[in-house]
Design a protein around this motif. Structure first.
Motif, PDB file in Angstrom:
ATOM      1  N   GLY A 281      -7.890  15.807  14.015  1.00 45.23           N
ATOM      2  CA  GLY A 281      -8.914  15.345  13.086  1.00 45.23           C
ATOM      3  C   GLY A 281      -8.371  14.609  11.879  1.00 45.23           C
ATOM      4  O   GLY A 281      -9.146  14.140  11.042  1.00 45.23           O
ATOM      5  N   TYR A 282      -7.053  14.461  11.795  1.00 44.45           N
ATOM      6  CA  TYR A 282      -6.451  13.866  10.603  1.00 44.45           C
ATOM      7  C   TYR A 282      -6.174  12.376  10.777  1.00 44.45           C
ATOM      8  O   TYR A 282      -5.831  11.921  11.868  1.00 44.45           O
ATOM      9  CB  TYR A 282      -5.131  14.562  10.267  1.00 44.45           C
ATOM     10  CG  TYR A 282      -5.277  15.998   9.836  1.00 44.45           C
ATOM     11  CD1 TYR A 282      -5.787  16.318   8.582  1.00 44.45           C
ATOM     12  CD2 TYR A 282      -4.903  17.031  10.679  1.00 44.45           C
ATOM     13  CE1 TYR A 282      -5.909  17.643   8.173  1.00 44.45           C
ATOM     14  CE2 TYR A 282      -5.025  18.360  10.289  1.00 44.45           C
ATOM     15  CZ  TYR A 282      -5.534  18.660   9.036  1.00 44.45           C
ATOM     16  OH  TYR A 282      -5.662  19.964   8.654  1.00 44.45           O
ATOM     17  N   GLU A 283      -6.296  11.641   9.667  1.00 47.03           N
ATOM     18  CA  GLU A 283      -5.800  10.271   9.641  1.00 47.03           C
ATOM     19  C   GLU A 283      -4.278  10.320   9.518  1.00 47.03           C
ATOM     20  O   GLU A 283      -3.724  11.247   8.917  1.00 47.03           O
ATOM     21  CB  GLU A 283      -6.403   9.512   8.460  1.00 47.03           C
ATOM     22  CG  GLU A 283      -7.913   9.348   8.562  1.00 47.03           C
ATOM     23  CD  GLU A 283      -8.522   8.697   7.328  1.00 47.03           C
ATOM     24  OE1 GLU A 283      -7.835   8.671   6.276  1.00 47.03           O
ATOM     25  OE2 GLU A 283      -9.672   8.242   7.407  1.00 47.03           O
ATOM     26  N   ARG A 284      -3.618   9.326  10.096  1.00 50.04           N
ATOM     27  CA  ARG A 284      -2.147   9.293  10.096  1.00 50.04           C
ATOM     28  C   ARG A 284      -1.691   8.114   9.258  1.00 50.04           C
ATOM     29  O   ARG A 284      -1.775   6.962   9.677  1.00 50.04           O
ATOM     30  CB  ARG A 284      -1.621   9.187  11.530  1.00 50.04           C
ATOM     31  CG  ARG A 284      -0.102   9.183  11.655  1.00 50.04           C
ATOM     32  CD  ARG A 284       0.301   9.217  13.130  1.00 50.04           C
ATOM     33  NE  ARG A 284       1.733   9.276  13.300  1.00 50.04           N
ATOM     34  CZ  ARG A 284       2.505   8.199  13.526  1.00 50.04           C
ATOM     35  NH1 ARG A 284       1.948   6.994  13.609  1.00 50.04           N
ATOM     36  NH2 ARG A 284       3.804   8.332  13.675  1.00 50.04           N
ATOM     37  N   LEU A 285      -1.231   8.394   8.040  1.00 51.48           N
ATOM     38  CA  LEU A 285      -0.797   7.365   7.109  1.00 51.48           C
ATOM     39  C   LEU A 285       0.711   7.179   7.232  1.00 51.48           C
ATOM     40  O   LEU A 285       1.460   8.163   7.221  1.00 51.48           O
ATOM     41  CB  LEU A 285      -1.167   7.752   5.681  1.00 51.48           C
ATOM     42  CG  LEU A 285      -0.864   6.719   4.590  1.00 51.48           C
ATOM     43  CD1 LEU A 285      -1.730   5.469   4.758  1.00 51.48           C
ATOM     44  CD2 LEU A 285      -1.098   7.336   3.202  1.00 51.48           C
ATOM     45  N   GLY A 286       1.144   5.929   7.354  1.00 52.52           N
ATOM     46  CA  GLY A 286       2.563   5.677   7.551  1.00 52.52           C
ATOM     47  C   GLY A 286       3.110   4.565   6.682  1.00 52.52           C
ATOM     48  O   GLY A 286       2.370   3.695   6.204  1.00 52.52           O
TER      49      GLY A 286
END
Length: 362
Positions: A281-286
């Protein structure tokens, strides 16, 4: 060190690390601080050589950025996504297929993944010369920090790694450094990227969010973050996960390094797939630093490397060898938009770019 005089930004709260038992790749950990001495560089060169020959991936620690400085960069990385409206993004969105450049925004659903499913990642790409192109007003107050970040990466991480690779090839330490000049024409850039969760279409893509591929630059540097999604193809053909290590960098070899070493060091096949159940359910910021040679460098095997010569690899005149500029423009234009053909291996597709077969893996 971040200071109170820097412009405020919403705090990025990283998701918790996965508790799932995953099949992780056993990657080397390179303490880059040891590269300050000649003895340390020789020691690390052997470690880097082994890492490039086995996995093509390794971690870097003690790179000069403290955890709070890294946290600040992730706060800034959120700005071009949540701090800029879709309407405001439009002037900074470029046609990658036509330009052959990733600069500016890459919007969601631009790339085709599989079976009619489009990608759900958005990125904002910033040239190491942060003033080369205009930026959304919301990001402009942070440009001095982004520029300092780019310079830190270039001179305190990228160049030291290239010195280690040169030593591993038994050539002068500055050989690769001199092919990667900060002020030369080229497109080394920082990518701020966000993967948005998908609620459907996973079956159609075999849970793949970005197909297995090789990066087309020399090396790539990824700031480790906790959402598990990155996998590498191991020597046995199986996909293995890349473990998160706080404040570590994940470094991998790309196609340009493969060309420059005649295939001795191969670009590493990697992909992004759906995270494990406890992170879905999480956004993945990179934050990623893609490192390319200067535009005018011809991608032919390095002359005079005893290591390559012992491996039977010699530099010969090749009129068809692409320059870095030609290769990166062709690869950027075709990535995710070309009509791929089925390869001879299962779940492998192929494209032909400048006469060279490029493979993608599901």
């Amino acid at each position: 060190m971040p200071s109170l005089t820097f412009p405020p930004t919403p705090l990025h709260t990283p998701p918790p690390s996965t508790k799932e038992k995953l099949d992780y790749a056993d990657l080397a950990v390179i303490d880059i601080s040891k590269a300050r001495t000649a003895e340390g560089r020789l020691e690390l060169a052997a470690e880097v050589k082994n890492a490039l020959l086995t996995h093509g991936f390794f971690y870097v620690i003690n790179h000069g950025y403290k955890q709070d400085e890294t946290d600040r960069m992730f706060d800034i990385a959120e700005v071009p996504f949540s701090g800029v409206s879709n309407e405001e993004k439009q002037p900074y969105t470029h046609n990658i297929k036509e330009s052959g450049s990733f600069q500016g925004y890459k919007r969601r659903s631009y790339w085709h993944i599989d079976n009619g499913v489009q990608d759900q990642l958005e990125s904002y790409n910033i040239h190491r010369n942060v003033n080369k192109l205009p930026h959304p007003p919301a990001l402009c107050p942070f440009l001095p920090e982004i520029e300092a970040f780019c310079k830190h990466n270039f001179f305190n991480v990228i160049h030291p790694i290239f010195r280690l690779i040169a030593l591993s090839l038994e050539i002068p330490e500055e050989t690769l450094v001199n092919m990667h000049n900060y002020d030369a024409e080229g497109e080394t850039y920082v990518r701020l990227v966000k993967y948005y969760p998908r609620s459907e279409d996973e079956i159609k893509t075999n849970n793949v969010w970005l197909k297995g591929h090789k990066d087309f630059g020399s090396i790539t540097i990824l700031w480790s973050q906790p959402v598990a999604a990155l996998q590498i193809m191991a020597a046995d053909g199986n996909w293995r996960w890349v473990r998160h290590i706080d404040n570590a960098l994940v470094v991998n070899a790309g196609e340009a390094l493969e060309f420059l070493t005649g295939g001795y060091y191969k670009g590493t096949i990697h992909r992004v797939r759906q995270p494990p159940p406890d992170q879905q359910g999480y956004e993945r910021l990179g934050i990623i630093n893609f490192v390319l040679t200067d535009d005018d460098v011809e991608l032919t095997p390095l002359t005079g490397s005893p290591v390559l010569q012992r491996a039977g690899i010699y530099a010969t005149k090749d009129d068809n060898a692409p320059t870095m500029k030609a290769w990166r423009q062709s690869r950027a234009s075709a990535f995710g938009t070309s009509e791929l053909k089925k390869g001879t291996q299962q779940r492998v597709e192929e494209d032909v770019i400048n006469g060279i077969v490029v493979k993608y893996y599901s």
